[in-house]
Write an enzyme that holds these catalytic residues in place. Sequence first.
Site, short mmCIF file in Angstrom:
data_model
loop_
_atom_site.label_atom_id
_atom_site.label_comp_id
_atom_site.label_asym_id
_atom_site.label_seq_id
_atom_site.Cartn_x
_atom_site.Cartn_y
_atom_site.Cartn_z
N GLU A 182 1.07 -1.21 0.02
CA GLU A 182 -0.24 -0.03 0.11
C GLU A 182 1.04 1.62 0.17
OE1 GLU A 182 -3.40 -0.16 -0.02
OE2 GLU A 182 -3.60 -2.80 0.39
N CYS A 225 -1.44 9.28 2.55
CA CYS A 225 -1.33 8.43 0.98
C CYS A 225 -2.86 8.71 -0.06
CB CYS A 225 -1.51 7.15 0.81
SG CYS A 225 -2.87 6.86 1.72
P1 NAD Z 1 8.80 5.19 3.96
O1 NAD Z 1 8.65 3.84 3.03
O2 NAD Z 1 10.26 5.29 4.63
O3 NAD Z 1 8.95 4.09 5.51
C1 NAD Z 1 7.47 3.07 5.47
C2 NAD Z 1 8.74 1.35 6.77
O4 NAD Z 1 9.19 0.95 6.10
C3 NAD Z 1 9.12 2.59 8.20
O5 NAD Z 1 9.15 1.38 8.98
C4 NAD Z 1 11.07 1.58 7.72
O6 NAD Z 1 11.28 2.05 9.00
C5 NAD Z 1 10.31 0.80 6.73
N1 NAD Z 1 11.46 0.60 5.96
C6 NAD Z 1 12.27 1.64 5.99
N2 NAD Z 1 13.41 0.73 4.69
C7 NAD Z 1 12.75 -0.71 4.42
C8 NAD Z 1 13.52 -1.89 3.70
N3 NAD Z 1 14.36 -1.80 2.88
N4 NAD Z 1 13.18 -3.06 4.22
C9 NAD Z 1 11.75 -2.48 5.20
N5 NAD Z 1 11.23 -2.36 5.21
C10 NAD Z 1 11.38 -0.75 5.48
O7 NAD Z 1 7.86 6.04 4.47
P2 NAD Z 1 7.59 6.73 5.58
O8 NAD Z 1 7.82 8.20 5.03
O9 NAD Z 1 7.09 5.90 6.54
O10 NAD Z 1 5.18 6.55 4.71
C11 NAD Z 1 5.19 7.74 4.37
C12 NAD Z 1 4.68 7.14 2.85
O11 NAD Z 1 4.49 6.00 2.82
C13 NAD Z 1 4.01 7.28 1.43
O12 NAD Z 1 4.50 7.77 0.46
C14 NAD Z 1 2.59 7.73 1.75
O13 NAD Z 1 1.37 8.13 0.88
C15 NAD Z 1 2.47 5.92 2.33
N6 NAD Z 1 1.51 5.41 2.44
C16 NAD Z 1 0.73 4.81 2.38
C17 NAD Z 1 -0.34 4.17 2.24
C18 NAD Z 1 -2.01 3.34 1.77
O14 NAD Z 1 -2.21 3.09 2.00
N7 NAD Z 1 -1.44 3.04 0.47
C19 NAD Z 1 -1.22 4.41 3.58
C20 NAD Z 1 -0.16 5.86 4.68
C21 NAD Z 1 0.80 5.80 4.04
#
Ligand code: NAD
Length: 497
Positions: A231, A265
Site C-alpha cells: 500500500e 496517502c
Molecule cells: P517509508 O517507505 O520511508 O517507511 C515505511 C516503513 O518501511 C518504515 O517502518 C521503515 O522503517 C520501513 N523500511 C524502510 N526501508 C525498509 C526496507 N528496506 N525494508 C523493510 N522496511 C523498510 O515510508 P514513510 O515515509 O514512513 O511513509 C510515507 C509514505 O507512506 C508515503 O509515500 C505515503 O503515501 C505512504 N502511505 C501509503 C498508504 C496506503 O495505504 N497506500 C497509507 C499511508 C502512507
Amino acid sequence: MTVIEVRSPAGGHIIGSVPNQDTDEVVAAIAALRAAQPGWAQLPVAERVRWLTRYRDWLLDNEYRLAKLLQSETGKPWAESNLEIPYIVDAINYYTRIAARSLAARRPRRHGLLAITKQQLLIQRPYPVVGVITPWNFPLGLSLLDTVPALLAGATVVVKPSEFTPLTVVAALDGWREIGAPPVLAAVTGDGQTGAAVVDRVDFIQFTGSTRTGKLIAHAAAERLIPCGLELGGKDAMVVLSDADLRRAVNAAVWGAMANAGQMCTSVERVYVEAPLYDAFVAAVTAEVRRLRLGADDQSYRCDVGPLVTAQQLRIVEEHVADAVGKGAGVLVGGRGGTGTGYYEPTVLVDVDHEMLCMQRETFGPILPVMKVSDEAEAVRLANDSPYGLSATVFSQDSARAERVARQINAGAVTINDVFANLFTLALPQGGWNESGLGVRNGANAIVKFCRPQAIVAARIGPRREPTWYPYTRVRGAIMHRAARLINARSVRRMLG
Ligand code: NAD
C-alpha cells in the site's frame, strides 16, 4: 544495542526511545511466533474472535492514554489523534463479524467428466508468520488494520512500526499481552534494516509506506517467493465539474488536502476545476484555507493543522513549492514555513501545470495546487497523467456524469461528492494501481488474503483403477474421448463428431 530517540514533531524535544533491534532479535521474535502459531490456528475461529473482541475492549479502555501518546509523537491535532482508535475498533467489529463466514470450508459444485466422481473441499490455511511494516502518518491505524484480519485468519503477526513513531504501536501491542492473549502478536522496533530483517524471515509481508521502499520490499519478497501486499504513495486528483455543489466541493478539497497536514496517502494533491466554476472555487478555497489554525493543540481542539512529522518531509514540501513558484505558479495563501519546528503554512497554488513537481510527485504536505480545465475530457486526461493510481475524487451533481468520469480515472478507488470515503467502507477493497501498490486490503477477502487456499480432493467411488489410469487401451481411450465430447460439446454435430 543502539537506541532510537523519538522526538516531538511539534517541539523537537525527546519524548521516548525504543531499541533499534538487530537481526538476531528479529529472528528470536519470529521464532517465538512460529512456535505459537499452530496452536493459534487450531483454535476455533470463534475463540480467535473472542480474543480480538477482548482486545477491542482494552483499546477502548486505554483510548485516551494511547491517543495522547499518538499525538505526542505525530503532532496531530487532537481531533485527528482521537480518530485512530475508533477507526480500528470499527475494523475489529467488522472483521470479527465476517471471520467465520470468510474462513468457512467450501465445497464448490462439481463439474465435468473428470471432477464428477471427486469430493471437493476448499480450506484456508494461514501463512504462519505475517510481517506488517508501517509508516509514520497513521501509526496505530495502519499497523492494526492489517494485523487484525491476519490474526483472525490464524496467522501470527510481527509489526515493525516506523522509527519516527513507534511508541503508540508498542504501547498498543502491550495490551495484547495484558489481556492474557496467546503470544501470537509482537512488535519489533528499529529502522529500515530491522524492517528488511523482518521481510527476510516472514511468510507474507504486508507493507504500507513509500513507493521507493515498496519496490525494495517487492524485490526482497520475490527473492524468497513470498507474497507481498504493498500500500504505497499517491498523487490523488480531485475533479470539480461545472455542475458541482461548490460549497461541498470546497470544504472537501480543503479537508482532503490539509487533514493530517497533508500527510495522507489519499490526500487531495491536485485539483482540476472546470472553467465556469474555477474563479469561485479558487476564491472560496483560499478563504477557507486562510481560516485554518496551524499549531499544536494538546487536547483543546484549538488547531486544524499540525507540523510535518519529519524534517525530510518539510524539505520536500519546500522544494515543491519553490519549484512551482520558480516555474510561474502563484501562491494565494501560505507558501512558507510556520513559526516553530516542522510547520508549513497551509498553501494554495494556482497557475500550476504538469511540468511542476507539485503536480507530478507525491508532496505529502499541506499544499493544494488548483488547475483550470476546459472540459471533462481534459480533467480525466490530466488526472490520469501520473505514475500513481491510489484514489481520486469527482464532484458533480449529475450522478451519471460523475460515475462516467469515475469509470475513466485510473485509480483503485474514486469517491463521488466525497473525500476519503473509501477509507471507511471496509467492505470494499482498498488498494492502489500502478506505482501506488500491489494487492488490496479490506473487502470481502481481507481475511483469506492471509491464507493459502488448500484443495482437498477425495475419490467418491473406488474402483480398482480410474479410466484415465494405466493401462492405456484403444477401447478405454475411445470411451473416455466419446464421453468427454458428449458432456462438453454444445451442439449435436460436435457431440457426435
Ligand atoms: P517509508 O517507505 O520511508 O517507511 C515505511 C516503513 O518501511 C518504515 O517502518 C521503515 O522503517 C520501513 N523500511 C524502510 N526501508 C525498509 C526496507 N528496506 N525494508 C523493510 N522496511 C523498510 O515510508 P514513510 O515515509 O514512513 O511513509 C510515507 C509514505 O507512506 C508515503 O509515500 C505515503 O503515501 C505512504 N502511505 C501509503 C498508504 C496506503 O495505504 N497506500 C497509507 C499511508 C502512507
